[in-house]
Design a protein around this motif. Structure first.
Motif, PDB file in Angstrom:
ATOM      1  N   LEU A   3      46.319  33.117  33.281  1.00 35.89           N
ATOM      2  CA  LEU A   3      45.617  33.236  34.556  1.00 35.89           C
ATOM      3  C   LEU A   3      45.584  34.687  35.022  1.00 35.89           C
ATOM      4  N   PHE A   4      46.668  35.408  34.753  1.00 36.24           N
ATOM      5  CA  PHE A   4      46.751  36.811  35.146  1.00 36.24           C
ATOM      6  C   PHE A   4      45.686  37.637  34.434  1.00 36.24           C
ATOM      7  N   TYR A   6      42.904  36.497  33.079  1.00 34.00           N
ATOM      8  CA  TYR A   6      41.588  36.055  33.527  1.00 34.00           C
ATOM      9  C   TYR A   6      41.207  36.710  34.851  1.00 34.00           C
ATOM     10  N   TRP A   7      42.174  36.853  35.754  1.00 34.81           N
ATOM     11  CA  TRP A   7      41.929  37.462  37.067  1.00 34.81           C
ATOM     12  C   TRP A   7      41.394  38.880  36.910  1.00 34.81           C
ATOM     13  N   ARG A  15      36.212  39.892  42.968  1.00 32.55           N
ATOM     14  CA  ARG A  15      37.558  39.574  43.443  1.00 32.55           C
ATOM     15  C   ARG A  15      37.703  39.874  44.932  1.00 32.55           C
TER      16      ARG A  15
END
Length: 419
Positions: A3-4, A6-7, A15
């Motif tokens: 997830l990190f 992907y962010w 964002r």
């Protein structure tokens, strides 16, 4: 893919936009408690920005000035920069006055009360403003975050390094390395922007609510409209007159404009603005590293020109006063000249309105009515400030032949990354 990871694969502006949307939603759903729950996130973000602002400006100006031996006509660059600062500020005042007279934000408004405990800020005398640019103790100026004094000392030291020539080669190289280091630190901090945006917007919406804006909705609309006209018509027209595409400029400037809107801080947006002006607009780095930080300190078309102009008309209409031609001239001159002198003072917009109203002989009591919605106003004012701080270096670089038009016109795959 974690997830990190992907962010960080998501474009920066997306964002930040997500932080803005979710922050507004959280503030609306939770109400005043959102300021308690999420406000510290915004406070932490602003504190991080304050942490990097002074060293970033110091090393950027020191490095850029000490490298000016490779740039021709340094005096001409500085003179044109200040001339365009003043010219665009003058146009901003005229736009503000025009919009205020068309929308008439002060008519029909009644029953407003100033916030409890509000007091007008003291306006420094012009001579004192000039004297305060020179620091008695440069280290004190650095610790206190007095940006104009920091710029003065860094510029003076940079000129000294140029003057002594090759003897300063190692120190100039060290200044460049320190500047690169601060740029990397800035990139780290800017990755927190989406989270900071979430906290700032959640606290703002939760604390105010939409209903508190209704009595001054016309004023808010007038300010936002004037700022849009300044960006689209004035800045866009100047870019067209110089043979440059306004759309290309806005595409490259958008990340910095976005951060300026959510943070209400020119210095928060300055690192991205500087990166955009150099990497995405093609302005020579040695000049941009001088002009952009300087603009962040004294170039305030939103706070120092448009806002005082609209506020002056608003207060005159609210108190049923007729502005005379001489007062319009005073408003124009006080806004343009005063913005250069009060930019280093906390609460620049309020100080500017105080200065302009005092100069034009209008009641100061009306300022307090606008303080209650200042955060809403400051978002758009700052966005306009930062856009003007980017457009002037582009115009000057174009005129002096130090703009890489190929970089400016290229179709960037992603102009919104900060790292």
């Amino acid at each position: 893919m974690s997830l990190f990871s992907y962010w960080f694969r998501i474009r920066f502006w997306k964002r930040v936009a997500a932080g803005f949307v979710f922050g507004a939603l959280a503030g609306w759903l939770i109400g005043p408690a959102a300021a308690t729950w999420f406000g510290p996130l915004g406070t932490l973000y602003v504190t991080l920005i304050k942490m990097i602002a002074v060293p970033l400006v110091f090393f950027a100006v020191l490095h850029s000035v000490s490298s000016l031996h490779g740039v021709k006509d340094v005096a001409a660059l500085g003179g044109r920069t200040f001339a365009w600062f003043a010219a665009t500020a003058t146009l901003a005042v005229l736009v503000g006055l025009l919009v205020a007279h068309v929308l008439q934000p002060g008519l029909g408004v009644q029953g407003l009360t100033a916030p409890v405990g509000w007091q007008p800020r003291a306006v420094p005398q012009p001579v004192q403003v000039l004297l305060d640019i020179v620091p008695a103790n440069p280290f004190h100026a650095l610790s206190e975050g007095k940006i104009l004094q920091v710029i003065f000392f860094a510029g003076l030291l940079g000129l000294a390094l140029v003057k002594i020539g090759e003897k300063s080669a190692r120190l100039r190289a060290l200044a460049g390395e320190a500047n690169d280091g601060m740029i990397q630190v800035t990139r780290f901090v800017l990755e927190v922007t989406p989270i900071g945006t979430f906290g700032l917007i959640a606290a703002l919406v939760g604390s105010y609510g939409f209903e508190k804006l209704l009595p001054l909705a016309t004023f808010v609309g007038a300010l936002y409209l004037a700022c849009v006209l300044q960006i689209v018509v004035v800045y866009g027209g100047l870019l067209l007159a110089h043979g440059l595409s306004p759309l290309a400029f806005l595409r490259a400037a958008f990340p910095a404009m976005q951060v300026a809107f959510t943070s209400s801080s020119s210095f928060a947006a300055m690192p991205i603005a500087l990166r955009s002006v150099v990497a995405n607009m093609g302005v020579k780095e040695e000049y941009a590293a001088f002009a952009v930080p300087l603009g962040a300190s004294i170039k305030m078309d939103g706070c120092g020109a448009i806002y005082p102009a609209i506020a002056s008309v608003f207060i005159a209409q609210y108190f049923h006063l007729d502005l005379q031609p001489a007062q319009y001239v005073v408003i124009l001159l006080a806004s343009v000249l005063g913005s250069f002198g009060t930019a280093g003072v906390p609460g620049t917009a309020t100080v500017m309105v105080t200065l302009v109203l005092s100069s034009a002989g209008l009641p100061l009591e009306g300022i307090g009515y606008l303080v209650a919605i200042d955060r809403i106003l400051d978002m758009m004012r700052t966005l306009t400030n930062v856009t003007g701080q980017m457009v002037v270096p582009v115009l000057v670089a174009r005129e002096r032949g130090i703009l890489d038009v190929g970089v400016y016109n290229r179709t960037a795959t992603d102009t919104t990354r900060v790292a």
